[in-house]
Design a protein around this motif. Structure first.
Motif, PDB file in Angstrom:
ATOM      1  N   ALA A   1      43.970  29.139  40.829  1.00 25.12           N
ATOM      2  CA  ALA A   1      42.848  30.052  40.537  1.00 25.12           C
ATOM      3  C   ALA A   1      42.079  30.377  41.821  1.00 25.12           C
ATOM      4  O   ALA A   1      41.763  31.545  42.092  1.00 25.12           O
ATOM      5  N   SER A   2      41.799  29.355  42.640  1.00 25.27           N
ATOM      6  CA  SER A   2      41.025  29.615  43.860  1.00 25.27           C
ATOM      7  C   SER A   2      41.851  30.412  44.862  1.00 25.27           C
ATOM      8  O   SER A   2      41.323  31.262  45.580  1.00 25.27           O
ATOM      9  N   ALA A   3      43.170  30.169  44.891  1.00 25.41           N
ATOM     10  CA  ALA A   3      44.026  30.959  45.787  1.00 25.41           C
ATOM     11  C   ALA A   3      44.006  32.425  45.344  1.00 25.41           C
ATOM     12  O   ALA A   3      43.891  33.342  46.174  1.00 25.41           O
ATOM     13  N   GLY A   4      44.079  32.659  44.025  1.00 24.54           N
ATOM     14  CA  GLY A   4      44.063  34.029  43.492  1.00 24.54           C
ATOM     15  C   GLY A   4      42.789  34.765  43.873  1.00 24.54           C
ATOM     16  O   GLY A   4      42.820  35.942  44.256  1.00 24.54           O
ATOM     17  N   GLU A   5      41.660  34.064  43.782  1.00 24.81           N
ATOM     18  CA  GLU A   5      40.382  34.692  44.139  1.00 24.81           C
ATOM     19  C   GLU A   5      40.370  35.147  45.597  1.00 24.81           C
ATOM     20  O   GLU A   5      39.938  36.247  45.922  1.00 24.81           O
ATOM     21  N   PHE A   6      40.854  34.267  46.473  1.00 26.77           N
ATOM     22  CA  PHE A   6      40.819  34.598  47.902  1.00 26.77           C
ATOM     23  C   PHE A   6      41.812  35.712  48.222  1.00 26.77           C
ATOM     24  O   PHE A   6      41.517  36.617  49.008  1.00 26.77           O
ATOM     25  N   LEU A   7      42.992  35.688  47.568  1.00 27.07           N
ATOM     26  CA  LEU A   7      43.972  36.757  47.809  1.00 27.07           C
ATOM     27  C   LEU A   7      43.408  38.110  47.381  1.00 27.07           C
ATOM     28  O   LEU A   7      43.629  39.122  48.051  1.00 27.07           O
ATOM     29  N   ASP A   8      42.629  38.112  46.294  1.00 28.54           N
ATOM     30  CA  ASP A   8      41.976  39.366  45.867  1.00 28.54           C
ATOM     31  C   ASP A   8      40.997  39.853  46.931  1.00 28.54           C
ATOM     32  O   ASP A   8      40.948  41.038  47.250  1.00 28.54           O
ATOM     33  N   GLU A   9      40.213  38.906  47.465  1.00 26.00           N
ATOM     34  CA  GLU A   9      39.245  39.301  48.508  1.00 26.00           C
ATOM     35  C   GLU A   9      39.944  39.915  49.705  1.00 26.00           C
ATOM     36  O   GLU A   9      39.478  40.885  50.289  1.00 26.00           O
ATOM     37  N   VAL A  10      41.084  39.326  50.074  1.00 25.23           N
ATOM     38  CA  VAL A  10      41.772  39.786  51.281  1.00 25.23           C
ATOM     39  C   VAL A  10      42.534  41.084  51.041  1.00 25.23           C
ATOM     40  O   VAL A  10      42.396  42.044  51.797  1.00 25.23           O
ATOM     41  N   PHE A  11      43.318  41.125  49.979  1.00 25.28           N
ATOM     42  CA  PHE A  11      44.232  42.267  49.822  1.00 25.28           C
ATOM     43  C   PHE A  11      43.692  43.364  48.905  1.00 25.28           C
ATOM     44  O   PHE A  11      43.964  44.531  49.136  1.00 25.28           O
ATOM     45  N   LYS A  12      42.914  43.020  47.870  1.00 23.86           N
ATOM     46  CA  LYS A  12      42.401  44.064  46.969  1.00 23.86           C
ATOM     47  C   LYS A  12      41.089  44.620  47.499  1.00 23.86           C
ATOM     48  O   LYS A  12      40.923  45.804  47.693  1.00 23.86           O
ATOM     49  N   GLU A  13      40.132  43.700  47.746  1.00 22.57           N
ATOM     50  CA  GLU A  13      38.803  44.158  48.177  1.00 22.57           C
ATOM     51  C   GLU A  13      38.755  44.446  49.672  1.00 22.57           C
ATOM     52  O   GLU A  13      37.829  45.089  50.148  1.00 22.57           O
ATOM     53  N   GLU A  14      39.738  43.941  50.400  1.00 23.23           N
ATOM     54  CA  GLU A  14      39.765  44.080  51.873  1.00 23.23           C
ATOM     55  C   GLU A  14      38.403  43.740  52.471  1.00 23.23           C
ATOM     56  O   GLU A  14      37.862  44.469  53.300  1.00 23.23           O
ATOM     57  N   ARG A  15      37.869  42.597  52.048  1.00 20.08           N
ATOM     58  CA  ARG A  15      36.528  42.172  52.439  1.00 20.08           C
ATOM     59  C   ARG A  15      36.400  41.963  53.951  1.00 20.08           C
ATOM     60  O   ARG A  15      35.329  42.127  54.531  1.00 20.08           O
TER      61      ARG A  15
END
Ligand code: AMP
Ligand code: GLY
Length: 416
Positions: free
Chosen positions: A159-173
């Protein structure tokens, strides 16, 4: 000697203070600086890198000292621009500063030169990242670029890996860029610093940084809530091993890759059961480690940096105190999620057994100091033993008050 220090935080305040204590006190200037820094140094009238270097040239500056990393890789790079203008710079050229600016570059460098580090592979997409993680937890995910210390996630589960992957690749934070999937190492962390000039180096006093906001290392990461430094932090055998297995191969590697490193090099290490390993390189001193280390350094830092920037490292110009130094950070309300500015700071004049370095302060309309950022002040005390330094640093820090002030009372108390 006329020196410009580049940066505006507590680290730069400590560097300027140390430079000002050189036997022939240099004339000091700072960019962009802060109100507290401008009590030690004169302001530079510039609004960017190019104009900074032009100003230095026009004002016969003998040495530029890079405190903060961002300028090293901005545009053409601070040291590169200084080089073109014929101004010695204590700080590496852009090509070498990639050791900090790109985790992939650093990883390839370490693999090429046999520097012990965590195993890692690069993912360009979330799908590739999932494949590399391969269901193994904990895993460490690192955005491949400068992310102000926020681009790393130690993930205990999917779950925590999924959150960070979203930040990096989806949100491009953190912007566009790849990701390193890295083996999770275990062990205490330590910060080791070397002054480097081409093929030569001098290891400085090591330090331990307290990264979490809460006592007992609980809660979210911060820029650092304090530091303890001493030649005796690690035993002599371990220090010798770190120098032989990590510092020397790094300096040789920089040399053989033609990277012309000059300046402080910071080794973020983890002391694993398998020996010390590099977690990250930074192309500058640590903050707040610098505030704790500098009071232990005496001699002629100004000439040391100038000669180093010109290619000659002269360790005989410096002496290192054998005692302990403890630096306690006072942070503002809300830190690290946010910070609060405008809280008036009381008690600064009562501090007499410690040095106070300003990170996030400013003078208000009445001329009083107030908060201006997350980490506000570092209160640093030294003593022959760790226990004495700890007691003194906390006793002195307790004299300073402002609304919402946060301080970890355990800084320096926990050893490894
Ligand atoms: P960095 O931004 O690379 O300094 O990483 C921030 C923090 O994440 C480090 O200070 C460590 O606490 C942790 N960290 C980074 N890499 C690893 C790793 N391979 N294994 C365990 N923890 C790590
Ligand atoms: N103390 C951590 C850093 O300077 O990056």
């Amino acid at each position: 000697m006329r020196i410009v220090v580049v940066g505006q935080g507590g680290r730069e305040h400590a560097l300027l203070r140390a430079l000002s204590e050189s036997p022939s006190p240099p004339e000091l200037f700072a960019f962009p600086g802060s109100d507290a820094i401008f009590e030690l140094a004169q302001p530079v009238e510039a609004d960017g890198l190019e104009s900074l270097v032009a100003w230095m040239k026009a004002h016969a500056i003998d040495l530029c000292v890079a405190g903060e990393e961002s300028y090293l890789v901005k545009d053409e790079g601070l040291a590169n621009l200084c080089g073109r203008a014929g101004i010695p710079c204590w700080g590496p050229p852009k090509q070498a500063a990639m050791l900090e600016a790109s985790k992939e570059f650093a990883k390839q460098f370490m693999d090429r030169h046999g520097v012990p580090t965590a195993r890692a592979a690069v993912a360009e997409t979330a799908e590739e990242a999932w494949e590399l993680i391969g269901g193994q937890y904990p895993t460490v995910l690192k955005f491949d670029g400068l992310a102000a210390g926020k681009g790393v996630a130690v993930c205990p589960d999917e779950a925590s890996a999924g959150e960070f992957l979203d930040e990096v690749f989806k949100e491009e934070r953190f912007g566009k860029g790849g990701l390193l999937v890295e083996e999770c190492l275990l062990g205490p962390e330590v910060s080791v610093f070397a002054a480097v000039s081409g093929p030569n180096h001098l290891v400085f006093t090591p330090a331990r940084d307290y990264k979490r906001i809460g006592e007992g290392d609980e809660g979210p990461n911060t820029g650092g809530m304090g530091a303890v430094a001493s030649r005796r932090l690690l035993d002599a055998e371990l220090m010798a091993r770190i120098e032989r297995d990590i510092v020397v191969p790094t300096v040789r590697g920089l040399e053989s890759d033609g990277l012309d490193y000059v300046g402080f090099l910071y080794f973020g290490l983890m002391l694993t059961a398998d020996g010390p390993k590099v977690i990250e390189y930074n192309c500058r001193f640590g903050d707040p480690e610098c505030q704790a280390v500098m009071p232990l350094v005496s001699g002629d830092l100004a000439t040391f940096c100038l000669d180093g920037a010109r290619g000659t490292l002269r360790p005989e110009l410096l002496e290192f105190d054998d005692g302990w130094s403890v630096g306690v950070i006072l942070a503002s309300a809300g830190y690290p999620a946010s910070s609060r500015s405008g809280d008036v700071i009381a008690g600064l004049d009562e501090v007499d057994g410690a040095r106070v370095y300003h990170a996030g302060t400013r003078r208000n309309g009445d001329g009083r100091w107030e908060t201006n950022g997350g980490r506000v002040l570092a209160v640093v005390a030294g003593a022959p033993t760790r226990e004495e330094a700890v007691e003194r640093a906390h006793a002195e820090a307790a004299k300073i008050t402002f609304d919402g002030a946060q301080r970890r009372a355990d800084i320096g108390r926990m050893h490894f």
